[in-house]
Design a protein around this motif. Structure first.
Motif, PDB file in Angstrom:
ATOM      1  N   PRO A  32       0.823  -1.215   0.000  1.00 34.03           N
ATOM      2  CA  PRO A  32       0.000   0.000   0.000  1.00 34.03           C
ATOM      3  C   PRO A  32       0.855   1.263   0.000  1.00 34.03           C
ATOM      4  O   PRO A  32       2.013   1.249   0.421  1.00 34.03           O
ATOM      5  N   PHE A  33       0.284   2.362  -0.495  1.00 31.24           N
ATOM      6  CA  PHE A  33       0.933   3.661  -0.485  1.00 31.24           C
ATOM      7  C   PHE A  33       0.127   4.609   0.386  1.00 31.24           C
ATOM      8  O   PHE A  33      -1.105   4.647   0.287  1.00 31.24           O
ATOM      9  N   VAL A  34       0.795   5.356   1.242  1.00 32.83           N
ATOM     10  CA  VAL A  34       0.079   6.296   2.089  1.00 32.83           C
ATOM     11  C   VAL A  34      -0.420   7.454   1.233  1.00 32.83           C
ATOM     12  O   VAL A  34       0.278   7.973   0.377  1.00 32.83           O
ATOM     13  N   VAL A  35      -1.662   7.834   1.468  1.00 29.33           N
ATOM     14  CA  VAL A  35      -2.310   8.908   0.728  1.00 29.33           C
ATOM     15  C   VAL A  35      -2.500  10.135   1.612  1.00 29.33           C
ATOM     16  O   VAL A  35      -2.251  11.267   1.194  1.00 29.33           O
ATOM     17  N   GLN A  82     -12.859   1.334   0.251  1.00 27.37           N
ATOM     18  CA  GLN A  82     -13.613   1.737  -0.943  1.00 27.37           C
ATOM     19  C   GLN A  82     -12.696   1.600  -2.146  1.00 27.37           C
ATOM     20  O   GLN A  82     -11.619   2.195  -2.186  1.00 27.37           O
ATOM     21  N   ASP A  83     -13.113   0.786  -3.118  1.00 23.82           N
ATOM     22  CA  ASP A  83     -12.299   0.521  -4.302  1.00 23.82           C
ATOM     23  C   ASP A  83     -10.923   0.001  -3.868  1.00 23.82           C
ATOM     24  O   ASP A  83     -10.842  -1.054  -3.290  1.00 23.82           O
ATOM     25  N   ASN A  84      -9.853   0.762  -4.124  1.00 21.27           N
ATOM     26  CA  ASN A  84      -8.516   0.313  -3.692  1.00 21.27           C
ATOM     27  C   ASN A  84      -7.977   1.156  -2.540  1.00 21.27           C
ATOM     28  O   ASN A  84      -6.776   1.198  -2.293  1.00 21.27           O
ATOM     29  N   TYR A  85      -8.859   1.821  -1.817  1.00 21.00           N
ATOM     30  CA  TYR A  85      -8.480   2.622  -0.651  1.00 21.00           C
ATOM     31  C   TYR A  85      -8.756   1.868   0.633  1.00 21.00           C
ATOM     32  O   TYR A  85      -9.767   1.168   0.764  1.00 21.00           O
ATOM     33  N   PHE A 139      -4.924   6.814   9.129  1.00 24.81           N
ATOM     34  CA  PHE A 139      -4.116   6.749   7.916  1.00 24.81           C
ATOM     35  C   PHE A 139      -4.981   6.279   6.749  1.00 24.81           C
ATOM     36  O   PHE A 139      -5.770   5.337   6.891  1.00 24.81           O
ATOM     37  N   THR A 140      -4.826   6.927   5.611  1.00 31.40           N
ATOM     38  CA  THR A 140      -5.491   6.509   4.385  1.00 31.40           C
ATOM     39  C   THR A 140      -4.440   5.941   3.442  1.00 31.40           C
ATOM     40  O   THR A 140      -3.481   6.629   3.086  1.00 31.40           O
ATOM     41  N   PHE A 141      -4.626   4.671   3.044  1.00 33.15           N
ATOM     42  CA  PHE A 141      -3.701   4.010   2.131  1.00 33.15           C
ATOM     43  C   PHE A 141      -4.393   3.700   0.809  1.00 33.15           C
ATOM     44  O   PHE A 141      -5.622   3.561   0.748  1.00 33.15           O
ATOM     45  N   MET A 142      -3.586   3.599  -0.226  1.00 33.72           N
ATOM     46  CA  MET A 142      -4.082   3.183  -1.538  1.00 33.72           C
ATOM     47  C   MET A 142      -3.345   1.921  -1.932  1.00 33.72           C
ATOM     48  O   MET A 142      -2.102   1.899  -1.961  1.00 33.72           O
ATOM     49  N   SER A 143      -4.092   0.864  -2.222  1.00 34.49           N
ATOM     50  CA  SER A 143      -3.505  -0.411  -2.598  1.00 34.49           C
ATOM     51  C   SER A 143      -3.314  -0.464  -4.108  1.00 34.49           C
ATOM     52  O   SER A 143      -3.932   0.286  -4.865  1.00 34.49           O
ATOM     53  N   GLU A 144      -2.437  -1.371  -4.550  1.00 34.68           N
ATOM     54  CA  GLU A 144      -2.189  -1.517  -5.977  1.00 34.68           C
ATOM     55  C   GLU A 144      -3.355  -2.176  -6.690  1.00 34.68           C
ATOM     56  O   GLU A 144      -3.430  -2.140  -7.920  1.00 34.68           O
ATOM     57  N   LYS A 145      -4.243  -2.794  -5.942  1.00 30.29           N
ATOM     58  CA  LYS A 145      -5.408  -3.448  -6.549  1.00 30.29           C
ATOM     59  C   LYS A 145      -6.631  -3.230  -5.664  1.00 30.29           C
ATOM     60  O   LYS A 145      -6.519  -2.785  -4.526  1.00 30.29           O
ATOM     61  N   GLU A 146      -7.791  -3.515  -6.194  1.00 27.48           N
ATOM     62  CA  GLU A 146      -9.024  -3.338  -5.423  1.00 27.48           C
ATOM     63  C   GLU A 146      -9.026  -4.263  -4.220  1.00 27.48           C
ATOM     64  O   GLU A 146      -8.587  -5.413  -4.297  1.00 27.48           O
ATOM     65  N   VAL A 147      -9.528  -3.763  -3.096  1.00 28.98           N
ATOM     66  CA  VAL A 147      -9.470  -4.508  -1.837  1.00 28.98           C
ATOM     67  C   VAL A 147     -10.867  -4.956  -1.434  1.00 28.98           C
ATOM     68  O   VAL A 147     -11.874  -4.406  -1.901  1.00 28.98           O
ATOM     69  N   PRO A 148     -10.968  -5.955  -0.554  1.00 29.65           N
ATOM     70  CA  PRO A 148     -12.283  -6.412  -0.089  1.00 29.65           C
ATOM     71  C   PRO A 148     -13.010  -5.323   0.707  1.00 29.65           C
ATOM     72  O   PRO A 148     -12.388  -4.400   1.240  1.00 29.65           O
TER      73      PRO A 148
END
Length: 443
Positions: free
Chosen positions: A344-347, A374-377, A402-411
């Protein structure tokens, strides 16, 4: 370092002073003092910013002398103002500081900031921002007649940190800059930016807003700080935004789910989620199953324990706030990584309230869990509490968001209990508070 690399991209060029390293005081380049930011909390190297803070406060670097050093600060009480009117006003430029982290030109510094993916450890950046924010406030409140500052300035709140780039290179120099942007009677808002060398320019990668509070020389009660005078329309807008930020924080706190019931829309959201988890075979309130591609919130937890050693103390002999943020971030990152199944990347980081100080020798308990997706967040909440070695009683010190963004959609994450439902709504509120849609650069 080449002179061509000293230019940098900025939205507030009128407030920033070109220079190298940490610049304070005089606007005359010949009188500017340069301080490089080296690694923090190292047994070998000394962080120059932290050293400057110790010099300003007049505390010892030797743990055995900390009690005596704090006792000596009592005589500084006479320098404290009885009202804000008795303090000279300051300008934003008076507190402006720049700090260079020369990862490219001094590669021996990289090890402390390096991840296994060859990127920058964001937790180390949080430590540097915390130290810089305190130093900026000491520049705003400095008393030329006093050898040491009579104020104890501590971090009260990390209001917001917004990222503009997906990941940072450990092989390019980094520059921090910041100044006081708003002042109350005893509190100060600090705006900071972070830049990284890209080609021949320093380009922005991070914006941060911290709130600091001033206390007396013994750190026992509030103390007045110098008023701030904006000098241009841009500075007036920054000051106005500081007032709005204060109002927003008050309103957000007043609507806290610990104080008020959820709104009608939020109650409807929770009820719909509950209905989606009912077992269609039994049609019973007691029988619940997860929808496809979903995870129970209780299964997203990770925990850690830290023993708070003297090495991690701040200039007032409490545990350094940046250290707490780094540990919370790293646990939050691990939680998001484990949940999403990819790096994940921190947003964004927001609303970190320092409720209670952490004493040296405490046991620090960190509990992290995914509370909204939500989506990949992935929105992660980290709860921090401490217990002394003598007592088993736990006390909350911080809550991190913390808000992270994943490289793919998450559950999707689903609450099972009412308490978890409130955590879900709180996480949704923090996720929705992001000022703009996130579009992180990869370059």
């Amino acid at each position: 370092m080449r002179r061509a690399a000293l230019r940098f991209c900025s939205l507030n060029k009128g407030l920033l002073i070109p220079g190298r390293g940490l610049t304070q005081g005089s606007q005359n380049p010949e009188k500017q003092r340069v301080i490089h930011m080296h690694e923090a909390c190292s047994p070998i190297h000394v962080n120059h910013v932290r050293d400057k803070l110790r010099e300003i406060v007049g505390v010892s670097t030797n743990w055995r002398d900390h009690v005596k050093a704090m006792e000596e600060r009592k005589v500084l009480q006479s320098f404290l103002a009885e009202s804000q009117k008795g303090l000279p006003p300051r300008r934003m430029r008076d507190s402006h500081i720049e700090v260079l982290l020369p990862l490219g030109s001094q590669p021996e510094l990289r090890e402390k900031y390096l991840t296994v993916q060859n990127t920058i450890r964001f937790g180390r950046i949080l430590e540097d921002l915390d130290s810089l924010g305190v130093l900026i406030c000491y520049m705003h409140t400095r008393i030329h007649e006093a050898k040491m500052s009579p104020l104890s300035i501590v971090t009260a709140l990390v209001d917001k940190i917004d990222m503009q780039k997906m990941s940072l290179s450990p092989e390019q120099d980094i520059k921090f800059s910041g100044h006081v942007s708003w002042v109350g009677k005893t509190s100060m808002e600090v705006k900071m930016q972070m830049f990284q060398l890209h080609g021949n320019e320093f380009c922005p990668v991070l914006d941060a807003t911290f709130v600091m509070v001033a206390r007396d020389s013994e750190n026992k009660g509030p103390a007045f700080v110098n008023p701030l005078i904006p000098e241009s329309p841009e500075e007036e807008e920054l000051f106005r935004q500081g007032e709005l930020n204060k109002g927003r924080r008050v309103a957000f706190s007043a609507k806290s789910l610990l104080k008020m019931a959820p709104s009608a829309e939020e109650r409807s959201t929770i009820h719909e989620m509950f209905l989606h988890t009912l077992d269609p075979k039994t049609v019973s309130f007691q029988s619940r199953v997860l929808p496809p591609n979903a995870v129970w919130m209780e299964d997203s937890k990770l925990k850690s324990l830290e023993v708070c050693h003297p090495q991690e103390r701040n200039i007032f002999n409490r545990i350094f706030g940046g250290f707490l943020m780094r540990k919370a971030y790293e646990l939050g990152w691990a939680t998001a990584c484990n949940f999403g199944g990819s790096r994940p990347f921190v947003v964004a980081v927001d609303d970190i309230m320092f409720q209670k100080p952490v004493d040296v020798g405490s046991l620090l308990f960190l509990s992290s869990q995914v509370c909204f997706t939500q989506d990949n967040y992935i929105q992660v909440r980290v709860h921090s509490e401490v217990a002394s070695l003598e007592s088993k009683e736990h006390m909350t010190t911080n809550v991190f968001h913390f808000t992270f963004m994943s490289e793919k959609e998450v559950p999707l994450v689903f609450p099972r209990t009412y308490g978890e439902s409130m955590l879900y709504l709180d996480g949704k509120r923090h996720f929705s508070s992001m000022s703009v849609p996130v579009n992180l650069r990869k370059d």
